[in-house]
Design a protein around this motif. Sequence first.
Motif, PDB file in Angstrom:
ATOM      1  N   HIS A  38       0.839  -1.183   0.000  1.00  0.00           N
ATOM      2  CA  HIS A  38       0.000   0.000   0.000  1.00  0.00           C
ATOM      3  C   HIS A  38       0.876   1.236   0.000  1.00  0.00           C
ATOM      4  O   HIS A  38       2.078   1.166   0.193  1.00  0.00           O
ATOM      5  N   SER A  39       0.254   2.361  -0.223  1.00  0.00           N
ATOM      6  CA  SER A  39       0.969   3.632  -0.238  1.00  0.00           C
ATOM      7  C   SER A  39       0.908   4.273   1.128  1.00  0.00           C
ATOM      8  O   SER A  39      -0.142   4.338   1.746  1.00  0.00           O
ATOM      9  N   SER A  40       2.031   4.779   1.617  1.00  0.00           N
ATOM     10  CA  SER A  40       2.031   5.500   2.881  1.00  0.00           C
ATOM     11  C   SER A  40       1.633   6.951   2.665  1.00  0.00           C
ATOM     12  O   SER A  40       1.046   7.571   3.532  1.00  0.00           O
ATOM     13  N   SER A  41       1.947   7.508   1.514  1.00  0.00           N
ATOM     14  CA  SER A  41       1.550   8.875   1.191  1.00  0.00           C
ATOM     15  C   SER A  41       1.839   9.138  -0.279  1.00  0.00           C
ATOM     16  O   SER A  41       2.517   8.363  -0.938  1.00  0.00           O
ATOM     17  N   SER A  42       1.288  10.247  -0.791  1.00  0.00           N
ATOM     18  CA  SER A  42       1.502  10.607  -2.179  1.00  0.00           C
ATOM     19  C   SER A  42       2.583  11.663  -2.272  1.00  0.00           C
ATOM     20  O   SER A  42       2.697  12.519  -1.411  1.00  0.00           O
ATOM     21  N   TYR A  43       3.354  11.598  -3.342  1.00  0.00           N
ATOM     22  CA  TYR A  43       4.432  12.551  -3.562  1.00  0.00           C
ATOM     23  C   TYR A  43       4.381  13.039  -5.009  1.00  0.00           C
ATOM     24  O   TYR A  43       3.840  12.364  -5.882  1.00  0.00           O
ATOM     25  N   VAL A  44       4.941  14.226  -5.244  1.00  0.00           N
ATOM     26  CA  VAL A  44       5.149  14.709  -6.598  1.00  0.00           C
ATOM     27  C   VAL A  44       6.630  15.045  -6.738  1.00  0.00           C
ATOM     28  O   VAL A  44       7.267  15.480  -5.774  1.00  0.00           O
ATOM     29  N   ASN A  45       7.194  14.811  -7.919  1.00  0.00           N
ATOM     30  CA  ASN A  45       8.614  15.089  -8.111  1.00  0.00           C
ATOM     31  C   ASN A  45       8.801  16.280  -9.032  1.00  0.00           C
ATOM     32  O   ASN A  45       8.000  16.523  -9.934  1.00  0.00           O
ATOM     33  N   ASP A  46       9.862  17.075  -8.792  1.00  0.00           N
ATOM     34  CA  ASP A  46      10.163  18.214  -9.650  1.00  0.00           C
ATOM     35  C   ASP A  46      11.219  17.815 -10.689  1.00  0.00           C
ATOM     36  O   ASP A  46      11.660  16.666 -10.745  1.00  0.00           O
ATOM     37  N   VAL A  47      11.636  18.782 -11.499  1.00  0.00           N
ATOM     38  CA  VAL A  47      12.560  18.496 -12.590  1.00  0.00           C
ATOM     39  C   VAL A  47      13.938  18.087 -12.076  1.00  0.00           C
ATOM     40  O   VAL A  47      14.699  17.418 -12.781  1.00  0.00           O
ATOM     41  N   ASP A  48      14.274  18.474 -10.829  1.00  0.00           N
ATOM     42  CA  ASP A  48      15.546  18.070 -10.227  1.00  0.00           C
ATOM     43  C   ASP A  48      15.480  16.688  -9.592  1.00  0.00           C
ATOM     44  O   ASP A  48      16.495  16.162  -9.138  1.00  0.00           O
TER      45      ASP A  48
END
Length: 357
Positions: A38-48
Amino acid sequence: NGCSASDSMVIDVLTVDITQNDTTICEGDSILLELASHSSSSYVNDVDGNLYPVVEIDSKQWMTENLKVTRYSNGDPIPNLENDNVWGNTSSGAYCWMSNDSVTYSSNCGALYNWYAVSDERKLCPVGWHVSNNEDWKNLSLHLDSNTDTTCNNCTISTSAMEMMRDSNVWLDNNGVPLANISGVTNSSGLSIYPAGIRHFGYYNLPGQTLPYFMPGGTATTFWSSDSTYADSTSVFSISRYNPQLNLDTNEIQGRCFTLSTANSSNLRSESYPPTFGFSVRCVKDAGGLNIVSNNTYLWSTGETTASITPSPTQTTTYYVTVSNGVTSCKDSVTVTVNSLTAGNILGATNVVAGAT
C-alpha cells in the motif's frame, strides 16, 4: 536527435508485506505467498528529482514542503544569486538559500525565489502544478476558518487558519526561544508550514537603521502568490513572528504574498512586497493535472512477476520479493519451513485368517 524533455508525476511511496504468518508446511505441500502493499503517502517530483509530500485539502492537492527546485520546468537553470547587491538589482529570475547556506536550510526550508522566477513563463512548479495563487490561499483559509475575510486587501484575513497550517515544533517566540507547544496550533491541515525565513532588500530600512538582508528561519515565512494586482506588483502570503497574522495586502509596485508568524496572537495576512524580495513557494495541482501513479511491478526470487506466488518447496526456503512503482522500491522476505515426512512402523500381528481384516 539532441533534444531532451522532462515531466513530473505524483507517485505512491510503497510499503510491502508478505501476509502469511504460518509458513510451516509438510513436504509435498504448497503455500500461497501473497503481498499486502500500500501507499504511505503521495508525492510529486520536480525536474531536479526532489520528492514533495502531497496532501488533499478541500479537493485541492498541495505540496506539504516548500519548493527547492533549481531549474525551471523545461530544465533551464535558475541563477543562484548570493551577493546582496546583485540580488537586489536583478530584473530576472533568481533563487537563493536562507543565509546562502544550502546545507543547513535546503531540506526543511526549501529555496527562496524572487518574483521574476515565480512569473517566468518557463514555470517553477512541476508540470501539471502551479504556484499557489490568491484564490488558492483564500479558499484554503476559508475551508479552515469559516470567518475568513476573502474580500479585504492589505489586511488580516483570518485569526485562526494559520494555527491549522503550521508545524508547532519548529517556530521561535519573540525572544528566539523554541515554541515546542504553541497553544492552539494543530497543523490539522497537514501543510506543516515551516518558518523558512525571507530575504529583504532594504525595503524596511529607516534612516540610521540597517535591516539584515535575511530574516532568519525559525521566525517567519512568506509565500509568493502567482497573482499580480498591479502592472509591476506581485502577491505574497506571509507568516512571521513580528506580525503574527495571515494577511493579504496590496500596494503599487509591489508583489502579493501570504505571511504566517508567531507572537502573542496568530493571524493570517496577505501582503505586498517588491519583486526583489526572496520568498518561499508552495505548489498546487492544476485542475485535471497529474494523478497518482501506482503502476506497481513485482519480482520474486523465483523469477515470478505477480503479486502472489504458490511455491512447493522441498526444503526450508527463504523467498524474497521487490515491489517498485518506477520511482521507489521496497522489499520483503519470508522463510517457509518444510517438515519432512517419515515412514512409520505398523505394529502388531501380521498373520490373519482368510477373510479377516
